[in-house]
Design an enzyme around this catalytic site. Structure first.
Site, PDB file in Angstrom:
ATOM      1  N   GLN A  26       0.823  -1.212   0.000  1.00  0.00           N
ATOM      2  CA  GLN A  26       0.000   0.000   0.000  1.00  0.00           C
ATOM      3  C   GLN A  26       0.858   1.264   0.000  1.00  0.00           C
ATOM      4  OE1 GLN A  26      -2.092   0.940   3.606  1.00  0.00           O
ATOM      5  NE2 GLN A  26      -3.634   2.184   2.593  1.00  0.00           N
TER       6      GLN A  26
ATOM      7  N   ASN B 271      13.579 -11.289  -1.458  1.00  0.00           N
ATOM      8  CA  ASN B 271      13.054 -11.704  -0.158  1.00  0.00           C
ATOM      9  C   ASN B 271      13.819 -10.912   0.896  1.00  0.00           C
ATOM     10  OD1 ASN B 271      12.433 -12.905   2.238  1.00  0.00           O
ATOM     11  ND2 ASN B 271      12.980 -14.993   1.622  1.00  0.00           N
TER      12      ASN B 271
ATOM     13  N   TYR C 217       2.149  -7.106  16.500  1.00  0.00           N
ATOM     14  CA  TYR C 217       2.626  -6.074  15.575  1.00  0.00           C
ATOM     15  C   TYR C 217       3.207  -4.884  16.352  1.00  0.00           C
ATOM     16  CZ  TYR C 217       2.182  -2.463  11.916  1.00  0.00           C
ATOM     17  OH  TYR C 217       2.403  -1.455  11.022  1.00  0.00           O
TER      18      TYR C 217
HETATM   19  N1  SER Z   1      -2.425   0.401   9.630  1.00  0.00           N
HETATM   20  C1  SER Z   1      -1.735  -0.487  10.514  1.00  0.00           C
HETATM   21  C2  SER Z   1      -2.587  -1.639  10.888  1.00  0.00           C
HETATM   22  O1  SER Z   1      -3.785  -1.467  10.948  1.00  0.00           O
HETATM   23  C3  SER Z   1      -1.308   0.228  11.742  1.00  0.00           C
HETATM   24  O2  SER Z   1      -0.014   0.693  11.586  1.00  0.00           O
HETATM   25  O3  SER Z   1      -2.081  -2.675  11.167  1.00  0.00           O
END
Ligand code: SER
Length: 320
Positions: A13, A53, A143
Site C-alpha cells: 500500500q 526476499n 505487531y
Molecule cells: N495500519 C496499521 C494496521 O492497521 C497500523 O499501523 O495494522
C-alpha cells in the site's frame, strides 16, 4: 547528488505510491523497486524492479551492491491483524528485515534508512487523546511489540554507530492506488470500495472507534520531507508521531453520504475491535512540526472526494 534508492516492499500500500513519488522526484532509474512478488502494472512499468526476499540478508546485500544503493526504504512487514494470526512469523519478518538493514548501514554499505513505525507502539495504558510523542508504551499486539522493539533498535543504532535512520509512527493510511493488507485500519479503505460497488458496507469496527488516519498523499509527503531534512534537524531517532485526523467509521459513513445519500453501514465488530481499542484516538505530532515542518493537508471530506472520484474510475476500468 541524487540518492540511489532501494524500496523494499515496493508493491504494498505505501510502497506503490512511495516508489512512484520518489521516481518522479529523482528519476526512474534512481529508484529500484523490490518485493517478493510483482506489483501493479503502473508500478512495474515505472522503472527497475528486483524480486527480493527481505529476510534473505545476502540477497539484500547483493542487491544493494549491484545497484550501488545509498538509501533504503524498508516497507516489508506483516500488519496488525495478520500478525495476531501468525505471531512467530510476524516477529521473524518484522525484526529480521530491520536488523539486516541496520547492520548494512552500520557497516557503511548504505547511508540512510527509512523504516515505518506505527500507532501500534501504544497500548491500553497510553493516554488516548492527543497522544504525546513520549508516553507510556505497553503494546498488546504482536505487531505493536515488533514496532516498539524496532524503534528501540533504530535509536540504538543511531546512538552507537551513527546510523542515519529515520522513522514515522504512521496512523491508518487511506489510499486508492494499492490495497492495504491485514491491518486494523483497512476498514477506512474498504468502506470506499464498497460504497461504490455495493452501496453498503459491513464494518468490523464499531461506531465510535476513533483512530488517527491520514490520506496517503500526506503520508508520502511526510516521508519524503523527513528523509530530505538535514541530519541535524532529526532530533528523534526512534520514530516521530504522525497524526493527521481522528475519525470513527460513522464519520466516514456521513462523509460518503454527502455524495451517495443511500449509502449504509452495518456494524459487526470482530477480533480487530480489541486491537483498535488499544490504540490512540488521536496523535500529537507537534515534534514533527517543530523539527522538520510537518503539517497535514487532507481533512476527511477532502479524502472522501479524492477516494470516490479515483475509485469510480479505477473500478469502472476493471469491469471493462
Ligand atoms: N495500519 C496499521 C494496521 O492497521 C497500523 O499501523 O495494522
Amino acid at each position: 547528488m541524487n540518492p540511489k534508492i532501494l524500496v523494499i516492499g515496493a508493491c504494498g500500500q505505501i510502497g506503490t505510491e512511495l516508489t512512484l513519488a520518489l521516481r518522479k522526484l529523482y528519476g526512474r532509474d534512481q529508484v529500484i523497486a523490490s518485493d517478493i512478488k510483482e506489483g501493479s502494472g503502473t508500478l512495474m512499468s515505472s522503472g527497475p524492479f528486483e524480486t527480493l526476499n527481505a529476510m534473505d540478508k545476502l540477497a539484500v546485500e547483493a542487491c544493494v551492491e549491484k545497484h550501488r544503493v545509498s538509501d533504503v526504504y524498508l516497507l516489508a512487514a506483516m500488519l496488525s491483524a495478520t500478525s495476531e494470526k501468525f505471531p512467530q512469523k510476524a516477529w521473524e519478518l518484522n525484526m529480521s528485515t530491520l536488523s539486516h538493514i541496520l547492520e548494512l548501514a552500520r557497516d557503511k554499505k548504505i547511508q540512510k534508512v527509512f523504516w515505518p513505525s506505527s500507532i501500534a507502539v501504544f497500548g491500553d495504558t497510553t493516554p488516548k487523546e492527543n497522544t504525546p510523542q513520549t508516553t507510556i508504551k505497553e503494546p498488546t499486539t504482536v505487531y505493536g511489540i515488533t514496532k516498539l522493539s524496532g524503534e528501540r533498535w533504530c535509536e540504538y543504532f543511531y546512538k552507537k554507530y551513527d546510523v542515519d535512520v529515520r522513522s514515522l509512527r504512521y496512523p491508518g493510511l487511506i489510499s486508492w492506488k494499492a490495497n492495504p493488507g491485514g491491518g486494523t485500519t483497512d476498514y477506512a479503505v474498504e468502506i470506499y470500495y464498497k460504497a461504490i460497488s455495493d452501496g453498503k458496507y459491513t464494518s468490523f469496527l464499531q461506531k465510535g472507534t476513533l483512530l488517527p488516519m491520514l490520506y496517503m498523499d500526506d503520508a508520502i509527503r511526510a516521508t519524503i520531507k523527513l528523509m530530505q531534512a538535514p541530519k541535524e534537524q532529526i532530533r528523534i531517532r526512534s520514530s516521530y508521531n504522525l497524526g493527521g485526523i481522528s475519525i470513527a467509521p460513522e464519520n466516514i459513513e456521513a462523509s460518503i453520504q454527502k455524495h451517495l445519500p443511500d449509502f449504509k453501514v452495518v456494524y459487526q465488530p470482530d477480533f480487530r475491535q480489541a486491537i483498535a481499542d488499544s490504540w490512540p484516538e488521536g496523535m500529537n505530532d507537534s515534534k514533527a512540526t517543530e523539527d522538520w515542518g510537518w503539517q497535514h493537508r487532507f481533512e476527511l471530506d477532502d479524502i472522501t472526494q479524492e477516494m470516490l472520484t479515483n475509485l469510480k474510475v479505477k473500478l469502472s476500468e476493471k469491469v471493462e
